[in-house]
Design an enzyme around this catalytic site. Structure first.
Site, short mmCIF file in Angstrom:
data_model
loop_
_atom_site.label_atom_id
_atom_site.label_comp_id
_atom_site.label_asym_id
_atom_site.label_seq_id
_atom_site.Cartn_x
_atom_site.Cartn_y
_atom_site.Cartn_z
CB VAL A 178 -0.94 0.02 1.23
CG1 VAL A 178 -1.79 1.29 1.24
CG2 VAL A 178 -1.85 -1.20 1.21
CE LYS A 259 4.19 -2.75 -9.36
NZ LYS A 259 3.31 -2.54 -10.52
N GLY A 281 -2.18 -3.22 -6.13
CA GLY A 281 -3.19 -2.31 -6.69
C GLY A 281 -3.10 -2.14 -8.19
CD GLN A 290 -0.43 -0.83 -12.81
OE1 GLN A 290 -1.63 -0.85 -13.10
NE2 GLN A 290 0.04 -0.05 -11.84
CB CYS A 443 9.01 16.60 -10.62
SG CYS A 443 8.02 16.10 -9.20
#
Length: 485
Positions: A178, A259, A281, A290, A443
């Site tokens: 999370v 990841k 998520g 993803q 940024c």
């Protein structure tokens, strides 16, 4: 009195149903205690009755936020021996509410009554009709609901929705990755809705900025939805990981590698804590890391189930869910992948990620920085973090202004006199200009610049961060707070 309904629990076998009913009752009781309320409980064939409380609005608020509750209603209870007594009570309760309004009667039965629900609907409807403006079964202004259970009748005007699902604690424990962003707290919520208690893992990339964002989200997630448990939270310092992945050019796929690092770390924690899987998520195709191809690469080498509750949801759906459950962040500083992505990460291979993983002891480094707290100590832990506002505002003369966006964005527009740099250049810039200078990093959304400001502060410099939109507004206002370097 309040009647609580569930759905899936009633489909289970006797042993599993009894266990889940007891867990649901326990979770509701703990939620009420946390809210300063209590109640008496009574089970009766698929229904839980609550009575003896002092504030119905508090009880209903807890029920709205208890996993396993399908719906609930505030009811009026009576005993009856014949249908005419039910009709008399309906007149007493509803005759004064029907003037000038259309109504409908809906009843359901459980038990051995010698009349049907249709019979009862007609009897009550005929009795109430003279007090009303007529019947409208499709869109009534007043709905008369009657539930019969043996020789008791329960009257209510409507139902309130609960989250549904299964009571937390009725399924095996999982570990949830999370952040303080939008997606992962929603994924954690959906896993808890399926009955799994969670241990939470957070990797801080720009402490204390992203840590405080994470704690804010966790406070809302736990205080609102986790009744009956005090979850464990693992907080890891990922600043060395950022320095490594963003500071060297020999990493082939840093975003996808990061990841894999998160998955491997979560797996180690899950195995040591007796969890049965990892919750993430990801939503298919939302970002390049993803895609199904890259998720396959990320999963390789992970010998543990990975659950992705958001896989089929788009960003609008996830955002709407975050707002509904109360975890939508006050500010969005962007995603972690923006820290590492210099180019597209399409078509990454397992060999590339395995090559990257072998260059640094990432997981061991993260676990060596682990801080473990409980949900009940969130406030205490947050108060222990030194209050340092790294956000830009008023600055001293001649700060060093650094643009961390991509070169294309920099060439389109940049703050006059600002330097263009990559994440890995931050320490070198501070060494070059000195620790006595003030540094302002900006940024696109804030995550990279928050990390850079945090790193510069660790080196002893005064540093702040901004988004590109914020620094552009300052320039356009004619009252910039930053001098050109």
């Amino acid at each position: 009195m309040i009647v609580v309904r569930y759905s899936e629990i009633g489909l289970k076998g006797t042993r599993a149903r009894r266990m889940m009913e007891n867990r649901l009752r326990s979770n509701i009781r703990q939620g009420l205690l946390s809210a300063g309320e209590s109640a008496d409980f009574r089970w009766e064939r698929g229904r839980l009755f609550l009575d003896g409380y002092s504030r119905s609005e508090v009880v209903m608020d807890v029920l709205r936020r208890t996993m396993g509750v399908k719906s609930f209603s505030e009811v009026t209870e009576m005993k009856f021996s014949k249908p005419s007594e039910i009709v008399d009570m309906a007149i007493q309760l509803y005759s004064g509410l029907l003037s000038g309004k259309k109504f409908a009667v809906r009843s359901r039965r459980a038990g051995g009554q010698n009349f049907t629900s249709m019979n009862l609907n007609l009897l009550v409807g005929d009795a109430l009709f003279p007090y009303s403006d007529g019947v409208d079964l499709e869109h009534p202004e007043v709905e008369v609901n009657i539930e019969l259970r043996d020789n008791r009748a329960y009257f209510f005007s409507g139902s309130h929705e609960g989250p549904g699902g299964l009571p937390i604690g009725s399924e095996g424990k999982l570990v949830a990755l999370v952040s303080g962003g939008i997606d992962s707290p929603v994924a954690a919520w959906m896993a808890m809705k399926r009955g799994s208690p969670l241990e939470f893992v957070f990797v801080s990339l720009a402490h204390p900025v992203d840590t405080m964002d994470f704690l804010w989200v966790m406070k809302r997630l736990i205080s609102r939805w986790v009744h009956g448990f005090d979850p464990v939270i693992h907080i890891l310092d990922g600043s060395a990981i950022v320095r490594e992945l963003a500071g060297r050019d020999d990493y082939l796929a840093p975003s996808v590698t990061f990841k894999r690092i998160l998955y491997s770390t979560a797996q180690r924690i899950a195995m040591s804590t007796g969890a049965y899987g990892i919750v993430t998520g990801e939503s298919l195709g939302q970002v390049s890391s993803q895609t199904p191809e890259n998720l396959l690469v990320i999963n390789s080498g992970i010998d543990f189930p990975v659950y992705r509750p958001l896989a089929g949801m788009d960003k609008d759906e996830i955002t709407a869910m975050a707002r509904r459950i109360g975890t939508f962040p006050e500010s969005n500083k962007g995603e972690f992948c923006s820290l590492f992505s210099r180019n597209s990460v399409m078509g990454v291979t397992s060999d590339q990620v395995n090559h990257d993983i072998g260059l640094f002891p990432f997981v061991d480094n993260l676990l060596s920085s682990e801080t473990v707290i409980r949900g009940s100590t969130l406030d205490e832990y947050a108060s222990s973090i030194p209050v340092t506002d790294l956000r830009g505002g008023e600055f001293g003369p001649d700060p060093v202004v650094v643009d961390l966006r991509g070169i294309e964005k920099f060439n389109e527009w940049h703050y006059p006199g600002s330097l263009h740099a990559r994440m890995g250049d931050v320490r070198g810039i501070v060494d070059k200009f000195g620790r006595g200078k003030t540094y302002v990093f900006y940024c696109q959304k804030g995550l990279q610049s928050a990390y850079a400001a945090s790193e510069a502060r660790k080196m002893g410099a005064i540093a702040y961060y901004l988004t590109s939109e914020a620094i552009r507004r300052m320039t356009q206002s004619g009252k910039p707070n930053i001098s050109e370097t």
